[in-house]
Design a protein around this motif. Sequence first.
Motif, PDB file in Angstrom:
ATOM      1  N   UNK A 137       0.840  -1.203   0.000  1.00  0.00           N
ATOM      2  CA  UNK A 137       0.000   0.000   0.000  1.00  0.00           C
ATOM      3  C   UNK A 137       0.871   1.247   0.000  1.00  0.00           C
ATOM      4  N   UNK A 138       0.243   2.382  -0.318  1.00  0.00           N
ATOM      5  CA  UNK A 138       0.946   3.649  -0.301  1.00  0.00           C
ATOM      6  C   UNK A 138       0.440   4.577   0.801  1.00  0.00           C
ATOM      7  N   UNK A 139      -0.790   4.368   1.251  1.00  0.00           N
ATOM      8  CA  UNK A 139      -1.417   5.206   2.279  1.00  0.00           C
ATOM      9  C   UNK A 139      -1.430   6.677   1.863  1.00  0.00           C
ATOM     10  N   UNK A 140      -2.077   7.001   0.763  1.00  0.00           N
ATOM     11  CA  UNK A 140      -2.033   8.379   0.255  1.00  0.00           C
ATOM     12  C   UNK A 140      -2.653   9.404   1.193  1.00  0.00           C
ATOM     13  N   UNK A 141      -3.605   9.002   2.027  1.00  0.00           N
ATOM     14  CA  UNK A 141      -4.252   9.950   2.923  1.00  0.00           C
ATOM     15  C   UNK A 141      -3.557  10.116   4.256  1.00  0.00           C
ATOM     16  N   UNK A 142      -2.480   9.393   4.487  1.00  0.00           N
ATOM     17  CA  UNK A 142      -1.751   9.480   5.745  1.00  0.00           C
ATOM     18  C   UNK A 142      -0.987  10.804   5.830  1.00  0.00           C
ATOM     19  N   UNK A 143      -0.956  11.407   7.020  1.00  0.00           N
ATOM     20  CA  UNK A 143      -0.301  12.707   7.188  1.00  0.00           C
ATOM     21  C   UNK A 143       1.211  12.542   7.291  1.00  0.00           C
ATOM     22  N   UNK A 144       1.926  13.496   6.756  1.00  0.00           N
ATOM     23  CA  UNK A 144       3.391  13.494   6.789  1.00  0.00           C
ATOM     24  C   UNK A 144       3.879  14.360   7.942  1.00  0.00           C
ATOM     25  N   UNK A 145       4.874  13.865   8.667  1.00  0.00           N
ATOM     26  CA  UNK A 145       5.457  14.689   9.728  1.00  0.00           C
ATOM     27  C   UNK A 145       6.772  15.301   9.253  1.00  0.00           C
ATOM     28  N   UNK A 146       7.360  16.136  10.075  1.00  0.00           N
ATOM     29  CA  UNK A 146       8.555  16.884   9.686  1.00  0.00           C
ATOM     30  C   UNK A 146       9.746  15.957   9.398  1.00  0.00           C
ATOM     31  N   UNK A 147       9.866  14.898  10.172  1.00  0.00           N
ATOM     32  CA  UNK A 147      10.960  13.970   9.937  1.00  0.00           C
ATOM     33  C   UNK A 147      10.835  13.272   8.600  1.00  0.00           C
ATOM     34  N   UNK A 148       9.627  12.858   8.259  1.00  0.00           N
ATOM     35  CA  UNK A 148       9.396  12.189   6.977  1.00  0.00           C
ATOM     36  C   UNK A 148       9.664  13.128   5.807  1.00  0.00           C
ATOM     37  N   UNK A 149       9.213  14.363   5.952  1.00  0.00           N
ATOM     38  CA  UNK A 149       9.450  15.342   4.897  1.00  0.00           C
ATOM     39  C   UNK A 149      10.949  15.590   4.712  1.00  0.00           C
ATOM     40  N   UNK A 150      11.687  15.650   5.812  1.00  0.00           N
ATOM     41  CA  UNK A 150      13.135  15.849   5.718  1.00  0.00           C
ATOM     42  C   UNK A 150      13.794  14.691   4.978  1.00  0.00           C
ATOM     43  N   UNK A 151      13.371  13.464   5.289  1.00  0.00           N
ATOM     44  CA  UNK A 151      13.935  12.296   4.620  1.00  0.00           C
ATOM     45  C   UNK A 151      13.675  12.337   3.121  1.00  0.00           C
ATOM     46  N   UNK A 152      12.466  12.759   2.733  1.00  0.00           N
ATOM     47  CA  UNK A 152      12.135  12.828   1.313  1.00  0.00           C
ATOM     48  C   UNK A 152      12.984  13.887   0.603  1.00  0.00           C
ATOM     49  N   UNK A 153      13.142  15.041   1.234  1.00  0.00           N
ATOM     50  CA  UNK A 153      13.917  16.104   0.598  1.00  0.00           C
ATOM     51  C   UNK A 153      15.384  15.712   0.432  1.00  0.00           C
ATOM     52  N   UNK A 154      15.903  14.947   1.360  1.00  0.00           N
ATOM     53  CA  UNK A 154      17.282  14.461   1.229  1.00  0.00           C
ATOM     54  C   UNK A 154      17.432  13.662  -0.052  1.00  0.00           C
ATOM     55  N   UNK A 155      16.454  12.788  -0.347  1.00  0.00           N
ATOM     56  CA  UNK A 155      16.533  11.940  -1.538  1.00  0.00           C
ATOM     57  C   UNK A 155      16.284  12.733  -2.812  1.00  0.00           C
ATOM     58  N   UNK A 156      15.362  13.670  -2.756  1.00  0.00           N
ATOM     59  CA  UNK A 156      15.051  14.472  -3.939  1.00  0.00           C
ATOM     60  C   UNK A 156      16.267  15.277  -4.381  1.00  0.00           C
ATOM     61  N   UNK A 157      16.950  15.903  -3.434  1.00  0.00           N
ATOM     62  CA  UNK A 157      18.068  16.783  -3.767  1.00  0.00           C
ATOM     63  C   UNK A 157      19.432  16.116  -3.604  1.00  0.00           C
ATOM     64  N   UNK A 158      19.423  14.818  -3.298  1.00  0.00           N
ATOM     65  CA  UNK A 158      20.670  14.060  -3.185  1.00  0.00           C
ATOM     66  C   UNK A 158      21.641  14.747  -2.226  1.00  0.00           C
ATOM     67  N   UNK A 159      21.126  15.113  -1.052  1.00  0.00           N
ATOM     68  CA  UNK A 159      21.943  15.812  -0.065  1.00  0.00           C
ATOM     69  C   UNK A 159      22.942  14.856   0.588  1.00  0.00           C
TER      70      UNK A 159
END
Length: 388
Positions: free
Chosen positions: A65-87
């Motif tokens: 599953x993907x859980x599209x309606x699940x809320x994102x927290x600050x830690x999860x958002x940080x992890x995603x941005x790391x991967x997007x920008x290859x930090x």
Amino acid sequence: MLSNIVKWTAGAALLLAAFTAAFHLQAPKAEAAAAFSDVEEEYWASGSIQRLSEKGILGGYSDGTFAPGEEINRGQAASMLVRVFDLNMEEQPESTFEDLNAGSYFTPAAEAVKEAGLMGGRENNTLFSPDMNLSREQMASILVRAFGLQARGGGQTAIADIEDASQTHRANIDILAGHGITATPDQRFHPREPVTRAQFAVFLERAQADEYTKEQGLTGVSIVDDETIDVQFEQTPEDMEAGQFSFDPAVNVSQAETVGRNTVRLTVEPMEHDQAYSLLYQGTWTGMTVETAPEPVVEDVMASDLKQVTVRFNTNVSGMNLTDPEAYRLATTGGSTIAVESVQAQGDTVTLNLNEARPQGDTAVLQLSAPVVPESETYNLVFFDETL
């Protein structure tokens, strides 16, 4: 501007780390998003979820599953941005936040996004609060900083509920709207509401598309007719090839021709009516979309004089593939074919020009077939010229 610090590579195969310690992501495959059991093809965010999954930026739960309606927290958002920008992310960095330590799950991502200037801490930068839900207004500010977005239009956009946002985020919400990254029918942004996984995916991809089109000099896309699409550039690149352009849903592009210094004209297979087609350039989604007109409906058929038959539709058909003579069979009531010299479309009308004038009061039968109508339709005609 973040582009001076890190560079996002559109085609990089990046794998998003787990969103929480108990949230294990699958290694996404090309078809991963299509296999998410809780994301149907018709779901409003399915396109963004699928494309980001194919790039390795998103993944789903281990149960598929993907859980599209699940809320994102600050830690999860940080992890995603790391991967997007290859930090650059250290494995066990010392934490500069009081609520994280070297062994905390989100410390590497939190320190990476702080160093890159994407996300700061709370309470005078002393707390990162990784488990706190990310609000839509906070997301707006993060995306503006991350992609270096600048205000457009010289004024504020029409966000109906902008007064509900915190003063520190209002300008950034307006910037998102100015770039078309946020757009709703009622012009409401709901700034204080938490961001869901589906929403974050859509906003993130739109911001990526905005940056990508700017880098490539893409300025617009428009339909010429149902077999021709124009793509506008600030200045057309050299050596344009049909294979550099594609659409979602898929439509075959057979030819790309430079027209002037700003336009590439694409020849495509006939597109479906009442359908939105998203442009991909060099395999990357641009966020630019063209919409075809609704399927035309015949409203009136008549012999306008002794040598012409007109077929009037409910919409402008000038750019549609409706002039194929094979789709119009005109015959006498006895069944003999009446020769048609040419078929022309203008405005909402298709005109059949006959080889020869018919006798005053003569009757005939016109049979319409695809692509003019989905199923065969028959109309009885009487030729009459009032000037005679």
